[in-house]
Design a protein around this motif. Sequence first.
Motif, PDB file in Angstrom:
ATOM      1  N   LYS A 138       0.840  -1.191   0.000  1.00 26.02           N
ATOM      2  CA  LYS A 138       0.000   0.000   0.000  1.00 26.02           C
ATOM      3  C   LYS A 138       0.875   1.240   0.000  1.00 26.02           C
ATOM      4  N   THR A 139       0.621   2.151  -0.927  1.00 29.47           N
ATOM      5  CA  THR A 139       1.370   3.393  -0.968  1.00 29.47           C
ATOM      6  C   THR A 139       0.415   4.551  -1.187  1.00 29.47           C
ATOM      7  N   ASN A 140       0.792   5.710  -0.703  1.00 29.58           N
ATOM      8  CA  ASN A 140       0.008   6.929  -0.918  1.00 29.58           C
ATOM      9  C   ASN A 140       0.589   7.676  -2.104  1.00 29.58           C
ATOM     10  N   ASP A 141      -0.213   7.891  -3.131  1.00 30.54           N
ATOM     11  CA  ASP A 141       0.263   8.629  -4.286  1.00 30.54           C
ATOM     12  C   ASP A 141       0.566  10.065  -3.897  1.00 30.54           C
ATOM     13  N   ASP A 146       0.211  18.467  -3.506  1.00 27.33           N
ATOM     14  CA  ASP A 146       0.954  18.277  -2.262  1.00 27.33           C
ATOM     15  C   ASP A 146       2.268  19.052  -2.298  1.00 27.33           C
ATOM     16  N   ILE A 147       2.911  19.033  -3.452  1.00 32.52           N
ATOM     17  CA  ILE A 147       4.178  19.749  -3.608  1.00 32.52           C
ATOM     18  C   ILE A 147       3.942  21.251  -3.503  1.00 32.52           C
ATOM     19  N   LYS A 148       2.881  21.736  -4.099  1.00 35.98           N
ATOM     20  CA  LYS A 148       2.573  23.166  -4.067  1.00 35.98           C
ATOM     21  C   LYS A 148       2.261  23.632  -2.647  1.00 35.98           C
ATOM     22  N   ILE A 149       1.536  22.785  -1.906  1.00 35.64           N
ATOM     23  CA  ILE A 149       1.182  23.133  -0.517  1.00 35.64           C
ATOM     24  C   ILE A 149       2.443  23.311   0.322  1.00 35.64           C
ATOM     25  N   ALA A 150       3.451  22.513   0.005  1.00 39.59           N
ATOM     26  CA  ALA A 150       4.683  22.538   0.792  1.00 39.59           C
ATOM     27  C   ALA A 150       5.684  23.587   0.316  1.00 39.59           C
ATOM     28  N   GLU A 151       5.276  24.448  -0.607  1.00 37.48           N
ATOM     29  CA  GLU A 151       6.201  25.453  -1.128  1.00 37.48           C
ATOM     30  C   GLU A 151       6.649  26.417  -0.041  1.00 37.48           C
ATOM     31  N   LYS A 152       7.842  26.902  -0.223  1.00 34.90           N
ATOM     32  CA  LYS A 152       8.443  27.832   0.729  1.00 34.90           C
ATOM     33  C   LYS A 152       7.584  29.082   0.907  1.00 34.90           C
ATOM     34  N   GLY A 153       7.439  29.520   2.166  1.00 34.40           N
ATOM     35  CA  GLY A 153       6.783  30.786   2.463  1.00 34.40           C
ATOM     36  C   GLY A 153       5.276  30.748   2.459  1.00 34.40           C
ATOM     37  N   LYS A 154       4.677  29.541   2.359  1.00 33.01           N
ATOM     38  CA  LYS A 154       3.218  29.462   2.295  1.00 33.01           C
ATOM     39  C   LYS A 154       2.655  28.587   3.410  1.00 33.01           C
ATOM     40  N   GLN A 243       7.062   6.806   1.606  1.00 35.12           N
ATOM     41  CA  GLN A 243       6.403   8.068   1.297  1.00 35.12           C
ATOM     42  C   GLN A 243       7.423   9.184   1.062  1.00 35.12           C
ATOM     43  N   LEU A 244       8.469   9.220   1.885  1.00 32.99           N
ATOM     44  CA  LEU A 244       9.528  10.205   1.682  1.00 32.99           C
ATOM     45  C   LEU A 244      10.195   9.997   0.331  1.00 32.99           C
ATOM     46  N   THR A 245      10.408   8.743  -0.024  1.00 33.75           N
ATOM     47  CA  THR A 245      11.009   8.421  -1.324  1.00 33.75           C
ATOM     48  C   THR A 245      10.167   8.975  -2.469  1.00 33.75           C
ATOM     49  N   LYS A 246       8.863   8.790  -2.380  1.00 34.06           N
ATOM     50  CA  LYS A 246       7.970   9.266  -3.439  1.00 34.06           C
ATOM     51  C   LYS A 246       8.039  10.791  -3.589  1.00 34.06           C
ATOM     52  N   TYR A 247       8.046  11.487  -2.462  1.00 30.56           N
ATOM     53  CA  TYR A 247       8.132  12.948  -2.527  1.00 30.56           C
ATOM     54  C   TYR A 247       9.463  13.396  -3.115  1.00 30.56           C
ATOM     55  N   LEU A 248      10.547  12.794  -2.663  1.00 32.05           N
ATOM     56  CA  LEU A 248      11.862  13.191  -3.144  1.00 32.05           C
ATOM     57  C   LEU A 248      12.009  12.933  -4.639  1.00 32.05           C
ATOM     58  N   LYS A 249      11.428  11.863  -5.117  1.00 26.10           N
ATOM     59  CA  LYS A 249      11.480  11.581  -6.555  1.00 26.10           C
ATOM     60  C   LYS A 249      10.694  12.616  -7.348  1.00 26.10           C
ATOM     61  N   GLU A 387      -0.748   8.333   9.855  1.00 23.08           N
ATOM     62  CA  GLU A 387      -1.226   9.469   9.059  1.00 23.08           C
ATOM     63  C   GLU A 387      -0.357  10.701   9.295  1.00 23.08           C
ATOM     64  N   GLN A 388      -0.071  10.998  10.564  1.00 19.75           N
ATOM     65  CA  GLN A 388       0.734  12.173  10.899  1.00 19.75           C
ATOM     66  C   GLN A 388       2.148  12.058  10.328  1.00 19.75           C
ATOM     67  N   CYS A 389       2.680  10.858  10.368  1.00 21.39           N
ATOM     68  CA  CYS A 389       4.055  10.655   9.891  1.00 21.39           C
ATOM     69  C   CYS A 389       4.151  10.777   8.369  1.00 21.39           C
ATOM     70  N   LEU A 390       3.133  10.319   7.675  1.00 22.55           N
ATOM     71  CA  LEU A 390       3.116  10.449   6.214  1.00 22.55           C
ATOM     72  C   LEU A 390       3.035  11.922   5.814  1.00 22.55           C
ATOM     73  N   VAL A 391       2.274  12.700   6.567  1.00 23.08           N
ATOM     74  CA  VAL A 391       2.180  14.143   6.301  1.00 23.08           C
ATOM     75  C   VAL A 391       3.551  14.802   6.494  1.00 23.08           C
ATOM     76  N   SER A 392       4.279  14.394   7.512  1.00 24.54           N
ATOM     77  CA  SER A 392       5.596  14.971   7.787  1.00 24.54           C
ATOM     78  C   SER A 392       6.535  14.849   6.600  1.00 24.54           C
ATOM     79  N   MET A 393       6.423  13.750   5.860  1.00 22.52           N
ATOM     80  CA  MET A 393       7.337  13.516   4.746  1.00 22.52           C
ATOM     81  C   MET A 393       7.139  14.528   3.625  1.00 22.52           C
ATOM     82  N   LYS A 394       5.935  15.054   3.507  1.00 23.10           N
ATOM     83  CA  LYS A 394       5.662  16.102   2.524  1.00 23.10           C
ATOM     84  C   LYS A 394       6.541  17.320   2.801  1.00 23.10           C
ATOM     85  N   TYR A 395       6.659  17.672   4.081  1.00 26.69           N
ATOM     86  CA  TYR A 395       7.392  18.870   4.458  1.00 26.69           C
ATOM     87  C   TYR A 395       8.891  18.626   4.590  1.00 26.69           C
TER      88      TYR A 395
END
Length: 405
Positions: A138-141, A146-154, A243-249, A387-395
């Motif tokens: 199971k993976t979260n796409d 998600d990338i835009k939400i994590a943009e600097k300064g927002k 999840q961190l791997t997916k974001y970094l890619k 859930e909380q830990c997966l969110v952390s990987m976005k940031y």
Amino acid sequence: MINLKVVTIKDIIKNLVKLIAIIIFVIFITRFFGFISKVNIIENIKNKINSLEGKTFIECINDNVSIYNAGLSNKEDLLANKDYDKSKNNTNEDIFLKIRNLIFFNMDKNAISKILNNELSMFGFIENRNNIDSTNKKTNDVKEDDIKIAEKGKSSTKVIDKNNKEEVYNKVYNGVKIKNESKYNLTQNDLKPNVDFKNKKDIVIYHTHTCESYTKTEKYTYKSSGNYRTTDLNYSVARVGEQLTKYLKKYKFSVIHNETYHDYPKYNGSYARSLDTVSKIMKKNNASLVIDLHRDAIGSNSNYGPSVKINGEEAAQLMFVIGTDGGGLTHKNWKKNLKFAIKIQEKANKMYPGLFRPIIVRNSRYNQHIAEGGCIIEVGATGNTLEQCLVSMKYLSAVINEVMN
């Protein structure tokens, strides 16, 4: 005429001896052929492995479960075959005996796959030691939003006090808090993040304690293999690494994520086993950033779940643990490791204040000598949810992207 035969006690004893001899002979023959059967089972599995040709190892195991069930009917069979194991000075035999024992005791298939993958790679059957069973993974796409939400300064952030602990630290560098538990008196020059890497695109993620897991929720419940531990990679810290791997890619990094079990079935020696894994990876990869992703230990309070609210969603707080050579092991990279952790946390403090807790510096090396950016990052604690830990990987991925580019 009636024939009579006098049967003496001597005759009775003689016949009993013959009968006992016959019984012993039958038992011997039965056990002999049973022994041969077990040997044939081992050989059968060997042949299967040698002819995998792209087939996943877990599929090979599934093919042979019925053979094992037929050939190994009770624990006495396992114990009886120990003499055979010891009589063979052949390490490969040990592998197949482990296969047999794993299946007999009905272990989780993911655990079987992971452990056997470790064993087989060590003796040349397969090349890498990554998880080879992706069935039902199971993976979260990761979405562009998600990338835009994590943009600097927002981002608006606020640390959540519930289930948290007061921060403890004894050093500060430019707002970065550090809890120095090592034997060194860290100077401002030691802490100054004047470090840069030549290779900024390759990243390695692995887990010394792969089975570490979190508080169960309705969405993420799992079968425990210990206290806040599971062999199911869908629910352990390995899922967080994925999840961190997916974001970094998404940020165009080249990432190797290794999910080898290093703490199961045996916890002691985890760091020695993970060093073996990451050393083999580094022979073929010159990554500067090598992350050993963990979950904070249980401690005295299993409800401990450090969290921060970012853009309205709860994320588990993160924490660097940086090793030194204070324990006596050679570690020429430790100051670079520390400087890079401070560099990451400086940026995180600007982008998402409260995402990180104070850095901990210790005497133990933690395998971080392997790279200039070797580090442990602990994602949340037992009181956090997956859930909380997966969110952390976005940031976290957004921060890494800012620092590495």
